[in-house]
Design an enzyme around this catalytic site. Structure first.
Site, PDB file in Angstrom:
ATOM      1  N   GLY A   1       0.890  -1.321   0.040  1.00 46.94           N
ATOM      2  CA  GLY A   1       0.046  -0.011  -0.121  1.00 46.94           C
ATOM      3  C   GLY A   1       0.936   1.243  -0.008  1.00 46.94           C
ATOM      4  O   GLY A   1       0.271   2.205   0.624  1.00 46.94           O
ATOM      5  N   ALA A   2       1.816   1.201  -0.656  1.00 46.96           N
ATOM      6  CA  ALA A   2       3.018   2.273  -0.678  1.00 46.96           C
ATOM      7  C   ALA A   2       2.581   3.385  -1.557  1.00 46.96           C
ATOM      8  O   ALA A   2       3.567   4.455  -1.574  1.00 46.96           O
ATOM      9  CB  ALA A   2       4.319   1.974  -0.917  1.00 46.96           C
TER      10      ALA A   2
ATOM     11  N   GLY B   1      -1.206   7.656   1.078  1.00 45.72           N
ATOM     12  CA  GLY B   1      -1.307   7.533   2.403  1.00 45.72           C
ATOM     13  C   GLY B   1      -0.115   7.333   3.442  1.00 45.72           C
ATOM     14  O   GLY B   1       0.896   7.639   3.075  1.00 45.72           O
ATOM     15  N   ILE B   2      -0.265   6.510   4.548  1.00 46.20           N
ATOM     16  CA  ILE B   2       0.707   6.125   5.548  1.00 46.20           C
ATOM     17  C   ILE B   2       1.877   5.504   4.874  1.00 46.20           C
ATOM     18  O   ILE B   2       2.957   5.541   5.036  1.00 46.20           O
ATOM     19  CB  ILE B   2      -0.112   5.382   6.687  1.00 46.20           C
ATOM     20  CG1 ILE B   2      -0.872   6.249   7.621  1.00 46.20           C
ATOM     21  CG2 ILE B   2       1.030   4.789   7.384  1.00 46.20           C
ATOM     22  CD1 ILE B   2      -1.739   5.568   8.224  1.00 46.20           C
TER      23      ILE B   2
ATOM     24  N   TYR C   1     -13.835  -5.291   9.726  1.00 48.57           N
ATOM     25  CA  TYR C   1     -12.491  -4.532   9.986  1.00 48.57           C
ATOM     26  C   TYR C   1     -11.942  -4.772  11.330  1.00 48.57           C
ATOM     27  O   TYR C   1     -10.701  -4.998  11.226  1.00 48.57           O
ATOM     28  CB  TYR C   1     -12.835  -3.060   9.631  1.00 48.57           C
ATOM     29  CG  TYR C   1     -11.548  -2.103   9.793  1.00 48.57           C
ATOM     30  CD1 TYR C   1     -10.734  -2.144   8.831  1.00 48.57           C
ATOM     31  CD2 TYR C   1     -11.686  -1.243  10.754  1.00 48.57           C
ATOM     32  CE1 TYR C   1      -9.803  -1.481   8.979  1.00 48.57           C
ATOM     33  CE2 TYR C   1     -10.315  -0.513  10.830  1.00 48.57           C
ATOM     34  CZ  TYR C   1      -9.496  -0.616   9.906  1.00 48.57           C
ATOM     35  OH  TYR C   1      -8.199   0.301   9.933  1.00 48.57           O
TER      36      TYR C   1
END
Length: 308
Positions: free
Chosen positions: A23-24, A27-28, A177
């Site tokens: 998930g790069a 966001g984070i 979640y």
């Protein structure tokens, strides 16, 4: 272990280290990749969309000329795709840091991955479980690798009980979640036990609260939208600050195996990273062993035996 004045400026030099971040592209995960690159690490940016990854590389290089960046096309919702993405890295690379960061949230109805797994837990926990297993040969080539898994405050919610892991008896978006984020912590605790006696470390973090693409793109229920709007006005910070726990866990020399880190600020929503209380029961060895065996059963993936 707590450095009350720590900021990402304190990240040590990382020349010669290789990190992979899921998930790069935003966001984070993006901020984590950017800071590691600033400090000399070779960074593998992993995500589903090649165009989005290419744009992330362009943005990082605009801020960090000469950054050593590569992309890895990775769909955490497909066990075949995970295996294919990990194979060339596991075959000969040395991986010093794996940041299991990507995730989905508030999927409005029960959906399945390509392998028939409930989508939220299948992506957030089982996808990262399989990825970590496949990358273990590369991690073991490092003298002191770290596996950092990004959980969330939701890991402590009662609705995150793991008994109905695949939500087959009933589905609620935020309960799924919470299960996935609790599973992240339980998995990390069990991995830490299995790494005991080595120089390798497994660490879980929660980022506090931040408005990122995760919430903006997946919070589609009416309740989710209302909660997001309220939190955006009161609690949530930026992905920059929310990346601090991940960066601290990935690089601070005093982080210990099995640590759980989160922001030190009020209600753990922002601030300097510090050790925080585990969700109740998350360090139970019986629960950890059960989740490990269930994750192996659901994914068909087992961790390679340690080399002797």
């Amino acid at each position: 272990m707590v450095d009350s004045h720590w900021t990402p400026v304190g990240v040590p030099g990382l020349v010669g280290r290789t990190a992979l971040i899921t998930g790069a592209n935003s966001g984070i995960g993006y901020r984590t990749a950017q800071v590691l690159a600033e400090h000399g690490a070779r960074v593998l940016l992993a995500g589903r969309r090649p165009d989005s990854l290419a744009e992330a590389v362009r943005r990082v290089r605009a801020d960090v000329p000469g950054a050593r960046l590569e992309t890895v096309e990775l769909d955490l919702g497909s066990l075949d795709a995970i295996r294919e993405a990990a194979a060339p890295i596991a075959a000969g690379e040395t991986l010093d840091l794996l940041v299991n960061n990507a995730g989905v949230m508030d999927v409005p109805e029960r959906r399945l991955t390509r392998d028939g797994l409930e989508l939220t837990v299948g992506t957030n926990h089982l996808g990262h479980f399989a990825l970590t297993a496949h990358l273990m040969p590369a991690l073991r080539r490092s003298a002191a690798a770290r596996v950092v898994t990004v959980s969330a405050i939701a890991a402590a919610w009662r609705s995150g009980d793991l008994a109905d892991l695949m939500s087959e008896r009933g589905y609620r978006p935020m309960s799924a979640y919470a299960k996935s984020k609790r599973a992240n912590v339980v998995f990390t605790q069990e991995l830490a036990r299995r790494l005991a006696g080595s120089a390798h470390r497994a660490v879980a973090v929660h980022p506090g609260s931040a408005v990122t693409n995760l919430q903006r793109h997946t919070s589609t229920s009416r309740t989710g939208r209302l909660l997001l709007a309220l939190a955006s006005r009161t609690l949530m910070g930026s992905p920059d600050g929310a990346a601090w726990p991940s960066l601290y866990a990935a690089t601070h020399p005093e982080v210990v195996n099995g640590a759980y880190l989160g922001p030190a600020g009020r209600d753990q929503t922002s601030g300097t990273p510090k050790p925080v209380r585990l969700p109740a029961g998350a360090d139970d060895p019986e629960l950890g062993d059960w989740l490990w065996r269930e994750s192996e059963r659901l994914t068909g993936v087992t961790f390679p035996a340690p080399q002797t």
